[in-house]
Design a protein around this motif. Structure first.
Motif, PDB file in Angstrom:
ATOM      1  N   PHE A 147     -11.000 -76.729  42.213  1.00 14.59           N
ATOM      2  CA  PHE A 147     -10.706 -76.223  40.872  1.00 14.59           C
ATOM      3  C   PHE A 147     -10.766 -74.448  41.166  1.00 14.59           C
ATOM      4  O   PHE A 147      -9.893 -73.681  41.216  1.00 14.59           O
ATOM      5  CB  PHE A 147     -11.772 -76.327  40.111  1.00 14.59           C
ATOM      6  N   TYR A 148     -12.155 -74.514  41.735  1.00  9.32           N
ATOM      7  CA  TYR A 148     -12.592 -72.817  41.639  1.00  9.32           C
ATOM      8  C   TYR A 148     -11.158 -71.603  43.273  1.00  9.32           C
ATOM      9  O   TYR A 148     -12.042 -72.446  43.964  1.00  9.32           O
ATOM     10  CB  TYR A 148     -14.171 -72.269  41.058  1.00  9.32           C
ATOM     11  N   SER A 149     -11.392 -71.199  43.190  1.00 14.06           N
ATOM     12  CA  SER A 149     -11.022 -70.266  43.997  1.00 14.06           C
ATOM     13  C   SER A 149     -11.547 -69.424  45.102  1.00 14.06           C
ATOM     14  O   SER A 149     -11.813 -69.171  46.314  1.00 14.06           O
ATOM     15  CB  SER A 149      -9.851 -69.099  43.706  1.00 14.06           C
ATOM     16  N   ARG A 150     -12.601 -69.168  43.819  1.00 11.63           N
ATOM     17  CA  ARG A 150     -14.163 -68.264  44.929  1.00 11.63           C
ATOM     18  C   ARG A 150     -15.096 -68.617  43.569  1.00 11.63           C
ATOM     19  O   ARG A 150     -14.725 -68.127  42.479  1.00 11.63           O
ATOM     20  CB  ARG A 150     -14.081 -67.123  44.869  1.00 11.63           C
ATOM     21  N   VAL A 151     -15.863 -68.352  44.021  1.00 15.34           N
ATOM     22  CA  VAL A 151     -17.556 -68.112  43.303  1.00 15.34           C
ATOM     23  C   VAL A 151     -18.192 -67.159  44.575  1.00 15.34           C
ATOM     24  O   VAL A 151     -18.735 -67.486  45.038  1.00 15.34           O
ATOM     25  CB  VAL A 151     -18.543 -68.921  43.226  1.00 15.34           C
ATOM     26  N   ASP A 152     -18.187 -65.829  42.669  1.00 16.89           N
ATOM     27  CA  ASP A 152     -19.461 -64.778  43.590  1.00 16.89           C
ATOM     28  C   ASP A 152     -19.973 -64.948  42.835  1.00 16.89           C
ATOM     29  O   ASP A 152     -20.256 -64.781  41.568  1.00 16.89           O
ATOM     30  CB  ASP A 152     -18.091 -63.833  43.326  1.00 16.89           C
ATOM     31  N   VAL A 153     -21.582 -64.617  43.488  1.00 19.16           N
ATOM     32  CA  VAL A 153     -22.662 -63.259  43.240  1.00 19.16           C
ATOM     33  C   VAL A 153     -22.694 -62.442  43.350  1.00 19.16           C
ATOM     34  O   VAL A 153     -23.314 -62.452  44.311  1.00 19.16           O
ATOM     35  CB  VAL A 153     -23.436 -64.681  43.370  1.00 19.16           C
ATOM     36  N   VAL A 154     -23.533 -60.982  42.141  1.00 13.97           N
ATOM     37  CA  VAL A 154     -23.351 -59.773  42.522  1.00 13.97           C
ATOM     38  C   VAL A 154     -24.471 -59.518  41.727  1.00 13.97           C
ATOM     39  O   VAL A 154     -25.101 -60.416  40.705  1.00 13.97           O
ATOM     40  CB  VAL A 154     -22.574 -59.203  42.091  1.00 13.97           C
ATOM     41  N   GLU A 155     -26.223 -58.559  42.425  1.00 15.19           N
ATOM     42  CA  GLU A 155     -26.781 -58.216  42.124  1.00 15.19           C
ATOM     43  C   GLU A 155     -26.724 -58.050  40.501  1.00 15.19           C
ATOM     44  O   GLU A 155     -27.578 -57.736  39.620  1.00 15.19           O
ATOM     45  CB  GLU A 155     -27.461 -57.019  42.703  1.00 15.19           C
ATOM     46  N   SER A 156     -26.308 -56.973  40.585  1.00 16.61           N
ATOM     47  CA  SER A 156     -25.496 -56.349  39.170  1.00 16.61           C
ATOM     48  C   SER A 156     -24.448 -55.810  38.642  1.00 16.61           C
ATOM     49  O   SER A 156     -23.893 -55.133  39.849  1.00 16.61           O
ATOM     50  CB  SER A 156     -26.708 -54.642  38.978  1.00 16.61           C
ATOM     51  N   THR A 157     -24.091 -55.758  37.461  1.00 13.43           N
ATOM     52  CA  THR A 157     -22.899 -55.163  37.626  1.00 13.43           C
ATOM     53  C   THR A 157     -22.709 -54.476  35.268  1.00 13.43           C
ATOM     54  O   THR A 157     -23.427 -55.184  35.185  1.00 13.43           O
ATOM     55  CB  THR A 157     -21.822 -56.056  37.087  1.00 13.43           C
ATOM     56  N   GLY A 158     -21.730 -54.037  35.056  1.00 16.36           N
ATOM     57  CA  GLY A 158     -21.620 -54.113  33.486  1.00 16.36           C
ATOM     58  C   GLY A 158     -21.065 -54.909  32.989  1.00 16.36           C
ATOM     59  O   GLY A 158     -22.358 -55.284  32.032  1.00 16.36           O
ATOM     60  N   SER A 159     -20.595 -55.008  33.033  1.00 18.29           N
ATOM     61  CA  SER A 159     -19.501 -56.931  32.233  1.00 18.29           C
ATOM     62  C   SER A 159     -18.785 -57.244  33.526  1.00 18.29           C
ATOM     63  O   SER A 159     -18.152 -56.780  34.210  1.00 18.29           O
ATOM     64  CB  SER A 159     -18.754 -56.334  31.404  1.00 18.29           C
ATOM     65  N   THR A 160     -19.224 -58.919  33.723  1.00 20.90           N
ATOM     66  CA  THR A 160     -18.503 -59.831  34.046  1.00 20.90           C
ATOM     67  C   THR A 160     -16.937 -59.750  33.620  1.00 20.90           C
ATOM     68  O   THR A 160     -15.934 -59.966  34.251  1.00 20.90           O
ATOM     69  CB  THR A 160     -19.014 -60.723  34.566  1.00 20.90           C
ATOM     70  N   ASN A 161     -16.826 -59.923  32.478  1.00 17.41           N
ATOM     71  CA  ASN A 161     -15.855 -60.569  31.596  1.00 17.41           C
ATOM     72  C   ASN A 161     -14.999 -59.188  32.373  1.00 17.41           C
ATOM     73  O   ASN A 161     -13.512 -58.928  33.034  1.00 17.41           O
ATOM     74  CB  ASN A 161     -15.924 -60.418  30.397  1.00 17.41           C
TER      75      ASN A 161
END
Length: 275
Positions: A32-46
């Protein structure tokens, strides 16, 4: 919000991105999912996924941040997540051929998925407050925000989930919030919890798509999990109007019906709540 101590942060392990991808892939017959990314920090995932929305390869993609510094809630409210204490996750989908009148069911579907994931994986008695706040014992454990990145025949929608996992009392954003740790959850393994939410979301979204975007089955599932229905509520509506009455149903468009009025937006409070 209080910054977590170094001691508490040390006891919060990072997400295991590879295990997360395996657990999600194991759960479905078709990817179902094309990619699943995990980042250390961001402003807003949306905001990050909305920026990717113009690329076709971003469809059905997931972004999770270990810390979120400028998360967006309903009514443009900002919130900050302590590192590794929450799940700050967004999913980008393109529901091709959907009737715009039922597009508002996407965040409600996400609420159903989060409730089912928490019940099944964390062993907590979660339910929903309309439209899509996830509660445990009347206290908010997760919030959901859907944003339309582009409209049309195949709209692009980004749905964000913020789930309180290991926050202690001092770290709660508001007094009526709760975390899975404080609720006595059977697990606070964020990798397993994130995988469970993603599996449940994929299941619900796929079933809805295969039903031709008919809301009957989804609405029935939502009603079963919505603690707002049957309660006396206070709704603060856009423009300052306040409506009080019994929430009797959710209509075809996902609006809550209070007395004889259907409400599409507003802050709803359960009167005589369990706080």
């Amino acid at each position: 919000m209080t910054t977590p101590s170094s001691e508490s942060t040390q006891h919060r392990p990072p997400l295991d991105a590879e295990r997360l991808r395996r657990r999600v892939a194991e759960s479905s017959r078709l990817p179902f999912y094309s990619r699943v990314d995990v980042v250390e920090s961001t402003g807003s995932t949306n905001a990050d996924l909305i920026a990717r929305a113009g690329r076709g390869d971003a469809d059905n993609s997931v972004l999770i941040a270990e810390a979120q510094e400028a998360g967006r809630g309903r009514h443009a409210r900002n919130w900050v997540s302590p590192p590794r204490a929450q799940i700050a996750m967004s999913v980008l989908v393109r529901p091709s051929g959907i009737d715009p009148s039922v597009l508002g069911w996407l965040p409600l579907l996400t609420g159903v998925a989060v409730v089912d994931a928490l019940r099944g994986t964390a062993g907590v008695d979660a339910n929903l407050k309309w439209p899509n706040d996830v509660l445990i014992g009347g206290r908010k454990v997760a919030g959901i925000l859907a944003e339309v990145a582009s409209a049309g025949e195949a709209p692009v929608v980004v749905i964000g989930v913020g789930l309180n996992v290991s926050l202690d009392v001092a770290e709660l954003p508001v007094p009526h919030a709760i975390s899975l740790t404080l609720a006595g959850a059977s697990t606070v393994d964020r990798t397993e919890l994130a995988a469970s939410v993603l599996r449940e979301f994929a299941h619900r979204f796929t079933a809805w798509r295969d039903a031709g975007w008919d809301v009957a089955e989804l609405a029935a599932a939502y009603r079963e999990r919505c603690a707002t229905l049957g309660k006396e509520v206070r709704a603060e509506l856009p423009g300052g109007e306040v409506l009080t009455g019994v929430a009797i149903d959710v209509d075809h468009s996902g609006r809550v019906v209070i007395g004889d009025r259907a409400v599409s937006a507003g802050d709803v409070t359960h009167l005589r709540a369990e706080y």
